[in-house]
Design an enzyme around this catalytic site. Structure first.
Site, PDB file in Angstrom:
ATOM      1  N   ASP A 126       1.880 -11.117   4.975  1.00 55.52           N
ATOM      2  CA  ASP A 126       1.982 -11.932   3.751  1.00 55.52           C
ATOM      3  C   ASP A 126       3.095 -11.409   2.856  1.00 55.52           C
ATOM      4  O   ASP A 126       3.383 -10.210   2.839  1.00 55.52           O
ATOM      5  CB  ASP A 126       0.640 -11.957   2.998  1.00 55.52           C
ATOM      6  CG  ASP A 126       0.086 -10.577   2.708  1.00 55.52           C
ATOM      7  OD1 ASP A 126       0.070  -9.721   3.622  1.00 55.52           O
ATOM      8  OD2 ASP A 126      -0.310 -10.334   1.545  1.00 55.52           O
ATOM      9  N   GLU A 174      -2.484  -8.350   2.283  1.00 53.87           N
ATOM     10  CA  GLU A 174      -2.183  -7.038   1.691  1.00 53.87           C
ATOM     11  C   GLU A 174      -1.777  -7.209   0.233  1.00 53.87           C
ATOM     12  O   GLU A 174      -2.205  -6.452  -0.636  1.00 53.87           O
ATOM     13  CB  GLU A 174      -1.075  -6.326   2.477  1.00 53.87           C
ATOM     14  CG  GLU A 174      -0.919  -4.835   2.101  1.00 53.87           C
ATOM     15  CD  GLU A 174      -0.098  -4.573   0.827  1.00 53.87           C
ATOM     16  OE1 GLU A 174      -0.274  -3.501   0.228  1.00 53.87           O
ATOM     17  OE2 GLU A 174       0.698  -5.443   0.443  1.00 53.87           O
ATOM     18  N   GLU A 175      -0.940  -8.206  -0.030  1.00 45.93           N
ATOM     19  CA  GLU A 175      -0.415  -8.382  -1.389  1.00 45.93           C
ATOM     20  C   GLU A 175      -1.504  -8.816  -2.362  1.00 45.93           C
ATOM     21  O   GLU A 175      -1.293  -8.817  -3.575  1.00 45.93           O
ATOM     22  CB  GLU A 175       0.729  -9.405  -1.379  1.00 45.93           C
ATOM     23  CG  GLU A 175       1.948  -8.993  -0.567  1.00 45.93           C
ATOM     24  CD  GLU A 175       2.739  -7.829  -1.186  1.00 45.93           C
ATOM     25  OE1 GLU A 175       2.342  -7.330  -2.252  1.00 45.93           O
ATOM     26  OE2 GLU A 175       3.736  -7.413  -0.572  1.00 45.93           O
ATOM     27  N   GLU A 224       5.462   0.424   5.146  1.00 46.66           N
ATOM     28  CA  GLU A 224       5.844  -0.217   3.874  1.00 46.66           C
ATOM     29  C   GLU A 224       7.206   0.358   3.457  1.00 46.66           C
ATOM     30  O   GLU A 224       7.616   1.404   3.945  1.00 46.66           O
ATOM     31  CB  GLU A 224       4.786   0.092   2.805  1.00 46.66           C
ATOM     32  CG  GLU A 224       3.455  -0.617   3.011  1.00 46.66           C
ATOM     33  CD  GLU A 224       3.420  -2.004   2.360  1.00 46.66           C
ATOM     34  OE1 GLU A 224       4.486  -2.564   2.026  1.00 46.66           O
ATOM     35  OE2 GLU A 224       2.299  -2.544   2.215  1.00 46.66           O
ATOM     36  N   ASP A 253       9.606  -5.978   2.282  1.00 39.31           N
ATOM     37  CA  ASP A 253       8.157  -5.846   2.060  1.00 39.31           C
ATOM     38  C   ASP A 253       7.412  -6.951   2.779  1.00 39.31           C
ATOM     39  O   ASP A 253       7.130  -7.969   2.208  1.00 39.31           O
ATOM     40  CB  ASP A 253       7.898  -5.872   0.546  1.00 39.31           C
ATOM     41  CG  ASP A 253       6.442  -5.637   0.185  1.00 39.31           C
ATOM     42  OD1 ASP A 253       5.662  -5.270   1.078  1.00 39.31           O
ATOM     43  OD2 ASP A 253       6.090  -5.854  -0.978  1.00 39.31           O
ATOM     44  N   HIS A 281       9.392  -7.259  -3.983  1.00 39.29           N
ATOM     45  CA  HIS A 281       8.984  -8.248  -4.989  1.00 39.29           C
ATOM     46  C   HIS A 281      10.149  -8.705  -5.868  1.00 39.29           C
ATOM     47  O   HIS A 281       9.945  -9.497  -6.784  1.00 39.29           O
ATOM     48  CB  HIS A 281       7.847  -7.733  -5.897  1.00 39.29           C
ATOM     49  CG  HIS A 281       6.574  -7.422  -5.180  1.00 39.29           C
ATOM     50  ND1 HIS A 281       5.345  -7.530  -5.778  1.00 39.29           N
ATOM     51  CD2 HIS A 281       6.334  -7.030  -3.904  1.00 39.29           C
ATOM     52  CE1 HIS A 281       4.393  -7.183  -4.907  1.00 39.29           C
ATOM     53  NE2 HIS A 281       4.974  -6.879  -3.767  1.00 39.29           N
ATOM     54  N   HIS A 289       1.700  -5.775   7.181  1.00 42.33           N
ATOM     55  CA  HIS A 289       1.151  -7.025   6.645  1.00 42.33           C
ATOM     56  C   HIS A 289       2.191  -8.132   6.748  1.00 42.33           C
ATOM     57  O   HIS A 289       3.389  -7.886   6.589  1.00 42.33           O
ATOM     58  CB  HIS A 289       0.642  -6.866   5.203  1.00 42.33           C
ATOM     59  CG  HIS A 289       1.692  -6.593   4.172  1.00 42.33           C
ATOM     60  ND1 HIS A 289       2.457  -7.602   3.605  1.00 42.33           N
ATOM     61  CD2 HIS A 289       2.094  -5.442   3.590  1.00 42.33           C
ATOM     62  CE1 HIS A 289       3.271  -7.070   2.715  1.00 42.33           C
ATOM     63  NE2 HIS A 289       3.089  -5.759   2.668  1.00 42.33           N
TER      64      HIS A 289
END
Lengths: 422, 422
Positions: B102, B167-168, B191, B133, B391, B100
């Site tokens: 994003d 995805e997030e 991931e 991530d 994150h 992903h």
């Protein structure tokens, strides 16, 4: 018929006019930064009364540089303060009548039965933000002056009426009026006291606390420190501090009040993503200051409380709690029990209601702090609104009490300023 | 030199190119709604590789009306999904490589040593939101394909590479790709697993809880009910629920994880005035779902927890807690222990690292849920990023691990898809 009886008759005969004026005022949502239209209605009324009007915007260095200026508003333009003077013939005491035109936000619309700015009347009550806090009180002032002027009574002392902005954000409007030179031998502020007398004015000020955490993915939240959970520790500490501060008060006027000087948590915000551990929570609130307490002593008590957290809790040693005092500040104040203003108001209250007034300590700060501390003006807070309804959803006022407050205030003005029979 | 050795040599010879590609990707802050520029970089790379490119915007009724579409984004225009296919000669198994583009918001700037989108390299690590991530993982995929293509290897099975948005926020990008027809015999999602194997994928979904209070003036806060304090009661109940749910899990892969299926509180907001008692607090968060648990069963556990509050606590009987499931939802998934994809990946991991892979349960949901539940594709999550840094502030990745992951993935592709020696 004597003058006092004429005042009473005039007020009850013109009650409906007061209601209509209040409705117009409530239907202008004079939230912070949008006070102009409601002020225009007040100005129109003062013009009708033939008073000397002074309408000015709060600006200039003398205001912003005053040591007691505590305000986070950057722009006052377009939303003026208003003062209107009824000049006496001389030889009497002057009185200042102070009302604020600004109202707090309406909160959650769903909690209101009627639209918050409807001004709808049901069963002798008017509903809407500002009815109680404190456009109803301002209408009492205007009605009292209208009665005196309409009956052709010449006073010896001056009556200064003020409709100010910014009370809900700390009182920069009233400070500006004091600095502009509006002072008097006594003042009445008709904030919502349920027709009780509030000679003790609680001070208050706004704080902002920043609680830090450590961000992480929500799926591995154990690798982070959730600032919301840390904020809960801070809130618990603040609740303990509030208990301790209130237990230490021993003035008899506080005995019936559940929390005489509350610490209110008014706002919380933190985090920006449901799946992340939030690294910051910001708490904003209002810190009550006892009438005989200094601002500095009150601030120190929060400093001690939060500093202790930093030393006791492991995480707070890594990321100490931060705090600041911002925006609004209402100075505490106190009118002595045997002050002449207290005596005249008490006499007139008894002559209107045929009973002693209830005397309590104010649960909130008012512009009275600026009047008494900076202006050196003795202040009584006394008004028709419902104390418990201020800032609440479905705020309302009992309309009859507006007339009753106007009655007490009009008689007080006659006695305080003196009538010129010549 | 045999093919496997050539792959290894090619990857280490071209490591710097991968680093530069990652830096360019990190320097494009592809937060939600701003994915286009980073996608353009990926597309450029796929073009260089000579792959068949499909770039499309997520729209149309088939996506929005799909029963598993859970997304609060109203506008996908301008920020496309990307798929690039390396067609096999036939007769082999196909593989889907999914990353992903994003990234989550950067959080508090002050907590970052370097700017969150700097992509700065220090001591073999690159720093920035998205390094771990999961742009680093996407670069592993691109490097693996580059090696195979550059060495002129013809595969039998197809390789489908996807760079998806959303995805997030729950995976609408991958759902759209499945619905567009992109399916395969196996899938790898790189991931951040610290190069561990995550065959069990935790599901998760977002919740929003509304806690009501009763507004009042802060000075008479005892006349109101503070929604912040009520929210603290709710948070305590959620913590108890989390403990209960995690104690009930008994899969051996969970033994080393402190909280296998966490309930994360990600956002809090309430109140609009420091001097008023707030009447509403909104909590948003992420609810972990066990791999073998149904979404409905997980939702029921929160329903029971909050409904119980409503019956036990007096205030919640007057103003019940409200909750809803909104926005993102990641379906749980599970790859069987003896699945051929697991076996091939394990063999190749051992040949690269000369040791057995560590197998753990995923602490978060991934797009693997959509691939396995809707697309019926067996999925392994395996990537070079640092699980704990996802994150977080100062997110970073160890650059060497990108190459190592690319190495395992490239060898797996060769074995899984088969080489056409003709």
């Amino acid at each position: 018929m004597d003058v006092e009886a004429s005042i009473k008759q005039w007020l009850y005969n013109h009650e409906q006019e007061g209601i209509e004026l209040l409705q117009k005022l409530v239907q202008e949502p004079s939230k912070r930064g949008r006070e102009a239209k409601a002020q225009a209605i007040i100005m129109e009324k003062c013009k009708q009364l033939g008073m000397d009007i002074d309408c000015w915007e709060l600006e200039g260095d003398s205001l912003r540089q005053h040591p007691q200026f505590h305000c986070d508003r950057s722009d006052f333009s377009g939303n003026p303060n208003l003062a209107a003077v009824l000049k006496g013939s001389g030889g009497g005491k002057s009185i200042l009548l102070n009302g604020h035109i600004d109202v707090v936000p309406e909160g959650n619309l769903h909690d209101w039965v009627e639209h918050p700015f409807s001004g709808i009347v049901k069963d002798g009550k008017m509903y809407g933000r500002g009815t109680t806090d404190m456009k109803g009180g301002t209408v009492s002032l205007l009605m009292a002056m209208d009665a005196i002027i309409s009956l052709g009574i010449q006073l010896k002392g001056d009556v200064i009426f003020e409709s100010v902005i910014e009370e809900e954000s700390g009182g920069a409007g009233t400070l500006a009026a004091v600095l502009r030179g509006y002072r008097a031998d006594g003042a009445i502020i008709p904030e919502p006291t349920n027709l009780k007398f509030f000679p003790l004015q609680q001070g208050s000020m706004w704080f902002r606390i920043t609680v830090k955490g450590k961000s992480a993915h929500g799926g591995t939240r154990y690798a982070g420190v959730n600032a919301i959970e840390q904020a809960m520790v801070v809130i618990d500490a603040i609740r303990e501090l509030e208990t301790k501060r209130n237990e230490a008060l021993d003035h008899p006027l506080y005995e019936t009040i559940p929390i005489p000087i509350p610490i209110n948590l008014g706002k919380i915000s933190g985090g920006d993503w449901p799946s992340s551990v939030p690294d910051t929570v910001i708490l904003e609130g209002r810190f009550g200051v006892a009438p005989n307490e200094s601002i500095e002593a009150a601030q120190l008590s929060l400093t001690e409380c939060l500093s202790e957290l930093n030393t006791v809790h492991e995480w707070f040693q890594i990321k100490p709690v931060e705090w600041e005092w911002f925006g609004a500040r209402w100075l505490p104040g106190q009118l002595e029990e045997n002050h002449p203003l207290m005596q005249v108001l008490t006499d007139k209250f008894i002559s209107v209601f045929n009973k002693e007034p209830v005397i309590e300590a104010s649960p909130w700060g008012t512009d009275g702090g600026y009047l008494s501390v900076v202006g050196k003006i003795p202040v009584m807070v006394f008004g028709p609104g419902i104390t418990e309804m201020a800032h609440d959803a479905n705020e309302h006022i009992e309309l009859r009490k507006i007339t009753e407050a106007a009655h007490v205030i009009a008689l007080t003005i006659l006695e305080w300023c003196g009538m010129d029979d010549a």
